[in-house]
Design an enzyme around this catalytic site. Structure first.
Site, PDB file in Angstrom:
ATOM      1  N   ASP A 169       2.437 -14.518 -26.169  1.00  0.00           N
ATOM      2  CA  ASP A 169       1.238 -14.108 -26.905  1.00  0.00           C
ATOM      3  C   ASP A 169       1.664 -13.824 -28.347  1.00  0.00           C
ATOM      4  O   ASP A 169       2.302 -12.802 -28.625  1.00  0.00           O
ATOM      5  CB  ASP A 169       0.623 -12.846 -26.282  1.00  0.00           C
ATOM      6  N   LYS A 177      -6.878 -15.020 -27.794  1.00  0.00           N
ATOM      7  CA  LYS A 177      -6.884 -13.638 -27.302  1.00  0.00           C
ATOM      8  C   LYS A 177      -7.436 -12.733 -28.391  1.00  0.00           C
ATOM      9  O   LYS A 177      -7.124 -12.917 -29.563  1.00  0.00           O
ATOM     10  CB  LYS A 177      -5.444 -13.260 -26.920  1.00  0.00           C
ATOM     11  N   LYS A 200      -8.731 -14.621 -23.535  1.00  0.00           N
ATOM     12  CA  LYS A 200      -8.183 -13.346 -23.055  1.00  0.00           C
ATOM     13  C   LYS A 200      -8.674 -12.180 -23.902  1.00  0.00           C
ATOM     14  O   LYS A 200      -8.263 -12.029 -25.044  1.00  0.00           O
ATOM     15  CB  LYS A 200      -6.648 -13.397 -23.077  1.00  0.00           C
TER      16      LYS A 200
END
Length: 259
Positions: free
Chosen positions: A102, A167, A201
């Site tokens: 990430d 995300k 996400k």
């Protein structure tokens, strides 16, 4: 099964159970691995700092859940625009054995009008991840971007540069995931026609079974009930797990963590 129970079971299996604290230790990460194996199923992944990946890998294997994926973070949480450092951190995370990375998008550079550096940074990290069969999620920090047009732009740039997921947040700023930013980001996935290959996400601030149900409802509305699987949807959270387990009849809903 009630609607809340059904959505809670879905959400649990989509969780990236997270600890990203300055005081993390091997013991805390081992405990996180144990928590990821629940009486009603496993979380999709755990999300930890890179240095803890080896102990997490060992623990997950020893407890019989080697399929729980290990995610980590790079360029985190600051989202600086130094491509070489972000790439070096991403390569190091891969070398540690991460299944997923990430990376924080250089959102402040975008706010200052620089679209190119974000594209180049994500593209470089994607190339490193693709070579190692590692999934890349890009954190755009919606609570700092604030503006809908900027949230859309950061999402679009990340996807064009090769993100496997977009995300919302690091969980380290004042405003993290919101249903409003989630909808904007998923609409970008829909509008670009990439829902087969790009996931979403929400992270930070998704704390209750009811919260998770709201986020899943947006995904179901936009893409149908079958889209939000572990390849296309994750929740970045820690305290959420206790609430989901309580909704499913396990535990008291209390958690030590606030992410």
């Amino acid at each position: 099964m009630t609607d809340l129970k059904a959505s809670s079971l879905r959400a649990l299996k989509l969780m990236d159970l997270t600890t990203l604290n300055d005081d993390d230790t091997d013991e805390k990460v081992i405990a996180l691995c144990h928590q990821a194996k629940t009486p009603v199923g496993n979380t999709a992944a755990i999300c930890i700092y890179p240095r803890f990946i080896p102990i997490a890998r060992k623990t997950l294997k020893e407890q019989g859940t080697p399929e729980i994926r290990i995610a980590t973070v790079t360029n985190f949480p600051h989202g600086n625009d130094d491509i070489e450092i972000a790439l070096a951190e991403t390569r190091a995370a891969i070398a540690y054995g991460a299944d997923e990375v990430d990376v924080v998008f250089p959102y402040r550079a975008l706010m200052a009008g620089n679209e190119q550096v974000g594209f180049d940074l994500v593209k470089a990290c994607k190339e490193a991840c693709a070579a190692a069969n590692v999934m890349l999620k890009v954190i755009i920090e919606t609570g700092e971007l604030k503006d809908e047009a900027l949230i859309r732009k950061a999402s679009e740039i990340s996807i064009k540069a090769g993100a496997d997921f977009i995300k919302t947040s690091t969980g380290k700023v004042a405003v993290n995931a919101t249903p409003e930013s989630a909808r904007i980001m998923m609409e970008v996935i829909r509008d670009m026609g990439v829902e087969k290959t790009v996931g979403f996400k929400p992270a930070g601030g998704v704390r209750t079974a009811e919260d998770a149900q709201k986020y899943l409802a947006i995904a179901d509305e936009l893409f149908g009930a079958d889209w939000a699987d572990a390849r296309h949807y994750r929740f970045g959270a820690s305290s959420l797990l206790a609430s989901l387990l309580k909704a499913l009849g396990h535990g008291d809903g209390k958690s030590a963590s606030s992410y």
